[in-house]
Design a protein around this motif. Structure first.
Motif, PDB file in Angstrom:
ATOM      1  N   SER A   9       4.097   4.473  -3.503  1.00 38.27           N
ATOM      2  CA  SER A   9       2.689   4.748  -3.768  1.00 38.27           C
ATOM      3  C   SER A   9       1.809   3.535  -3.193  1.00 38.27           C
ATOM      4  O   SER A   9       0.784   4.072  -2.706  1.00 38.27           O
ATOM      5  N   ASP A  62      -7.225  13.139  -1.631  1.00 40.59           N
ATOM      6  CA  ASP A  62      -6.929  11.621  -1.105  1.00 40.59           C
ATOM      7  C   ASP A  62      -7.926  10.593  -1.577  1.00 40.59           C
ATOM      8  O   ASP A  62      -7.173   9.679  -2.304  1.00 40.59           O
ATOM      9  N   VAL A  77      -6.721  10.284  -5.339  1.00 41.86           N
ATOM     10  CA  VAL A  77      -5.212   9.311  -5.118  1.00 41.86           C
ATOM     11  C   VAL A  77      -5.591   7.993  -5.031  1.00 41.86           C
ATOM     12  O   VAL A  77      -5.102   7.082  -5.820  1.00 41.86           O
ATOM     13  N   ASP A  86      -7.335   6.498  -8.211  1.00 38.82           N
ATOM     14  CA  ASP A  86      -6.465   6.328  -9.406  1.00 38.82           C
ATOM     15  C   ASP A  86      -5.545   4.897  -9.098  1.00 38.82           C
ATOM     16  O   ASP A  86      -5.293   4.215 -10.057  1.00 38.82           O
ATOM     17  N   HIS A  87      -5.049   5.094  -7.773  1.00 36.34           N
ATOM     18  CA  HIS A  87      -3.979   3.903  -7.662  1.00 36.34           C
ATOM     19  C   HIS A  87      -4.830   2.539  -7.892  1.00 36.34           C
ATOM     20  O   HIS A  87      -4.187   1.557  -8.387  1.00 36.34           O
TER      21      HIS A  87
END
Length: 99
Positions: free
Chosen positions: A4, A23, A26, A29-30
């Motif tokens: 990830s 994207d 993502v 969130d990461h």
């Protein structure tokens, strides 16, 4: 490095070109949960701002080197900003230089 994190590193490099909504979510969130990637993204943003400001005011090579060294040293001592929904785009070239 987790898979990830590798995907997020690619997304960080593509931010300036623009990301799809999926994207972008993502990435956000990461970054909210991964301290290392958040630090990398912050460093890229700081260096991108430095490159942008250097481009607007030409310096001699010695003055530019001192300014870059000082900016990196100063940025290293600053606390990370809180995670926000959107961040300014970073310069892709700087991302490669940092890696």
């Amino acid at each position: 490095m987790r898979a990830s994190c590798i995907r997020v590193a690619l997304l960080i490099k593509r931010r300036e070109e623009g990301l799809s909504d999926a994207d972008r979510l993502v990435l956000e969130d990461h970054l909210a949960s991964c301290e290392k990637c958040r630090q990398d993204a912050f460093a890229i943003d700081v260096l991108g701002e430095l490159v942008d400001s250097a481009a607007s005011s030409p310096l001699s090579s010695g003055a530019r080197e001192r300014a870059i060294t000082r900016a990196i040293r100063d940025a290293a001592g600053k606390p990370l900003p809180p995670v926000r929904a959107s961040r300014p785009a970073a310069t892709l070239l700087v991302a490669v230089a940092v890696a």
